[in-house]
Every structure is written in C-alpha cells, then in structure tokens.
Design a protein around this motif. Structure first.
Motif, PDB file in Angstrom:
ATOM      1  N   UNK A   1       8.493  26.905  42.940  1.00 35.50           N
ATOM      2  CA  UNK A   1       9.831  27.461  43.127  1.00 35.50           C
ATOM      3  C   UNK A   1      10.092  28.580  42.129  1.00 35.50           C
ATOM      4  N   UNK A   2       9.690  28.365  40.895  1.00 36.79           N
ATOM      5  CA  UNK A   2       9.877  29.415  39.894  1.00 36.79           C
ATOM      6  C   UNK A   2       9.059  30.657  40.248  1.00 36.79           C
ATOM      7  N   UNK A   3       7.849  30.487  40.747  1.00 37.64           N
ATOM      8  CA  UNK A   3       6.991  31.625  41.071  1.00 37.64           C
ATOM      9  C   UNK A   3       7.485  32.370  42.305  1.00 37.64           C
ATOM     10  N   UNK A   4       8.049  31.653  43.256  1.00 40.02           N
ATOM     11  CA  UNK A   4       8.459  32.288  44.498  1.00 40.02           C
ATOM     12  C   UNK A   4       9.706  33.140  44.315  1.00 40.02           C
ATOM     13  N   UNK A   5      10.672  32.634  43.580  1.00 33.79           N
ATOM     14  CA  UNK A   5      11.948  33.330  43.498  1.00 33.79           C
ATOM     15  C   UNK A   5      12.153  34.116  42.213  1.00 33.79           C
ATOM     16  N   UNK A   6      11.518  33.712  41.136  1.00 32.83           N
ATOM     17  CA  UNK A   6      11.809  34.290  39.833  1.00 32.83           C
ATOM     18  C   UNK A   6      10.547  34.890  39.240  1.00 32.83           C
ATOM     19  N   UNK A   7      10.256  36.112  39.665  1.00 35.66           N
ATOM     20  CA  UNK A   7       9.025  36.771  39.244  1.00 35.66           C
ATOM     21  C   UNK A   7       9.016  37.044  37.745  1.00 35.66           C
ATOM     22  N   UNK A   8      10.186  37.200  37.184  1.00 35.39           N
ATOM     23  CA  UNK A   8      10.302  37.501  35.764  1.00 35.39           C
ATOM     24  C   UNK A   8       9.807  36.346  34.903  1.00 35.39           C
ATOM     25  N   UNK A   9       9.818  35.126  35.443  1.00 35.55           N
ATOM     26  CA  UNK A   9       9.349  33.964  34.699  1.00 35.55           C
ATOM     27  C   UNK A   9       7.844  33.762  34.821  1.00 35.55           C
ATOM     28  N   UNK A  10       7.259  34.264  35.908  1.00 38.01           N
ATOM     29  CA  UNK A  10       5.821  34.091  36.109  1.00 38.01           C
ATOM     30  C   UNK A  10       5.048  34.899  35.072  1.00 38.01           C
ATOM     31  N   UNK A  11       5.383  36.168  34.973  1.00 33.81           N
ATOM     32  CA  UNK A  11       4.795  37.026  33.952  1.00 33.81           C
ATOM     33  C   UNK A  11       5.875  37.250  32.907  1.00 33.81           C
ATOM     34  N   UNK A  12       5.621  36.839  31.726  1.00 30.68           N
ATOM     35  CA  UNK A  12       6.651  36.909  30.690  1.00 30.68           C
ATOM     36  C   UNK A  12       6.763  38.326  30.158  1.00 30.68           C
ATOM     37  N   UNK A  13       7.803  39.037  30.614  1.00 31.94           N
ATOM     38  CA  UNK A  13       8.024  40.405  30.183  1.00 31.94           C
ATOM     39  C   UNK A  13       8.822  40.468  28.892  1.00 31.94           C
ATOM     40  N   UNK A  14       9.643  39.480  28.642  1.00 27.54           N
ATOM     41  CA  UNK A  14      10.501  39.505  27.463  1.00 27.54           C
ATOM     42  C   UNK A  14       9.729  39.099  26.225  1.00 27.54           C
ATOM     43  N   UNK A  15       9.883  39.851  25.189  1.00 28.33           N
ATOM     44  CA  UNK A  15       9.240  39.501  23.924  1.00 28.33           C
ATOM     45  C   UNK A  15      10.109  38.553  23.096  1.00 28.33           C
ATOM     46  N   UNK A  16      11.395  38.608  23.310  1.00 31.40           N
ATOM     47  CA  UNK A  16      12.320  37.749  22.580  1.00 31.40           C
ATOM     48  C   UNK A  16      12.421  36.421  23.327  1.00 31.40           C
ATOM     49  N   UNK A  17      12.151  35.332  22.620  1.00 29.58           N
ATOM     50  CA  UNK A  17      12.130  34.025  23.282  1.00 29.58           C
ATOM     51  C   UNK A  17      13.514  33.593  23.746  1.00 29.58           C
ATOM     52  N   UNK A  18      14.564  34.042  23.076  1.00 31.59           N
ATOM     53  CA  UNK A  18      15.916  33.680  23.496  1.00 31.59           C
ATOM     54  C   UNK A  18      16.235  34.259  24.879  1.00 31.59           C
ATOM     55  N   UNK A  19      15.775  35.473  25.144  1.00 33.52           N
ATOM     56  CA  UNK A  19      15.993  36.080  26.459  1.00 33.52           C
ATOM     57  C   UNK A  19      15.209  35.340  27.539  1.00 33.52           C
ATOM     58  N   UNK A  20      13.966  34.984  27.228  1.00 33.97           N
ATOM     59  CA  UNK A  20      13.155  34.251  28.202  1.00 33.97           C
ATOM     60  C   UNK A  20      13.767  32.884  28.484  1.00 33.97           C
ATOM     61  N   UNK A  21      14.230  32.194  27.443  1.00 45.57           N
ATOM     62  CA  UNK A  21      14.862  30.887  27.643  1.00 45.57           C
ATOM     63  C   UNK A  21      16.153  31.014  28.444  1.00 45.57           C
ATOM     64  N   UNK A  22      16.881  32.117  28.261  1.00 45.94           N
ATOM     65  CA  UNK A  22      18.097  32.337  29.036  1.00 45.94           C
ATOM     66  C   UNK A  22      17.773  32.513  30.520  1.00 45.94           C
ATOM     67  N   UNK A  23      16.749  33.309  30.824  1.00 41.56           N
ATOM     68  CA  UNK A  23      16.340  33.479  32.215  1.00 41.56           C
ATOM     69  C   UNK A  23      15.840  32.167  32.812  1.00 41.56           C
ATOM     70  N   UNK A  24      15.130  31.380  32.027  1.00 42.12           N
ATOM     71  CA  UNK A  24      14.643  30.085  32.493  1.00 42.12           C
ATOM     72  C   UNK A  24      15.810  29.138  32.780  1.00 42.12           C
TER      73      UNK A  24
END
Length: 141
Positions: free
Chosen positions: A102-125
């Motif tokens: 489900x994460x890979x199908x709808x949320x491409x930004x989570x599949x390949x981690x583009x954010x260098x800041x972990x807080x931004x990645x955790x927010x998207x997650x």
C-alpha cells in the motif's frame, strides 16, 4: 507494526546501519490496542508475528514477561538436525507485506527516501498512515 489485516499501527524509522531487532520493544510501547468492548481497554497485543531475523532468547523472554506470545520461527543452523515434532505454525508475514505494498502503490515518496531530514520523512509516513486509516474507515463504514 501492523495488525492482522495489514493496517499500520505504529511506525519507527531506524538508520541503515542500525539493528531493527532493538526497536521491537519501543515499538510495542507506542502501540495501544483499542477494542469496542465495555471495560478497561487493552494496552498490548496478544501475539507478535515476525520473521527469523527477530529471534533471540532475550526478546522472547521480554515478550513473555509482558504477556505477549512471540510467533516467529526459530533460527536453525544448518549443522543442527530438527529434533522432535515439527512446528506446523507458520508466521503470517503477508499482512506486513500488504502494508508495504500500500505504501509503495500510493506513496512514492516513501519508497525512495528523498528527504534527508528524518522529521520530514516521519511526517510523510504519519500522513500516509492516517490516509490509509481514513480510507479504511470510509470504505468499510
């Protein structure tokens, strides 16, 4: 961490060189299971299923002390022979893989981690998890 239907319950981001096994207990502490029954709500899961990589005597003892049944296969070295009755319980790993799909199908930004800041990645997650839960509530009712 997901429930039996593949719905995400809790997320935790670890560094690439860190051990995932060390994050099991803090992840369990962050999950609170709510039921629709009267009385005091449950605070922990009954069964924890994982793959062979999480198997260790320390983790099994900690989970049993908390009243959680670990349902993961034991690590077996190739030199050892299987003795006794074979275990017929298979670990239902497909629920976790369904959540990843489900994460890979709808949320491409989570599949390949583009954010260098972990807080931004955790927010998207977290946003993706909330979006999955809202879709589930609206579709199921």
């Amino acid at each position: 961490m997901t429930d039996g239907n593949g719905m995400p319950l809790a997320n935790r981001t670890t560094p690439a060189n860190g051990s995932e096994r060390d994050q099991v207990i803090p992840l369990l502490d962050s999950v609170k299971v709510k039921t629709n029954r009267p009385g005091r709500p449950r605070k922990r899961v009954k069964v924890l299923a994982a793959d062979k990589g999480y198997d260790s005597k320390d983790k099994r003892a900690v989970l049993r002390k908390r009243g959680i049944r670990p349902q993961w296969p034991k690590r077996i070295w190739k030199s050892k022979k299987n003795r006794g009755r074979p275990i017929k319980i298979s670990v239902p790993r497909f629920q976790q893989e369904r959540c990843f799909a489900w994460f890979q199908r709808k949320y491409r930004r989570l599949v390949v981690r583009w954010e260098r800041i972990s807080a931004c990645f955790n927010a998207f997650l977290s946003l993706a998890t909330i979006h999955i839960w809202i879709n589930r509530i609206l579709l199921v009712g």
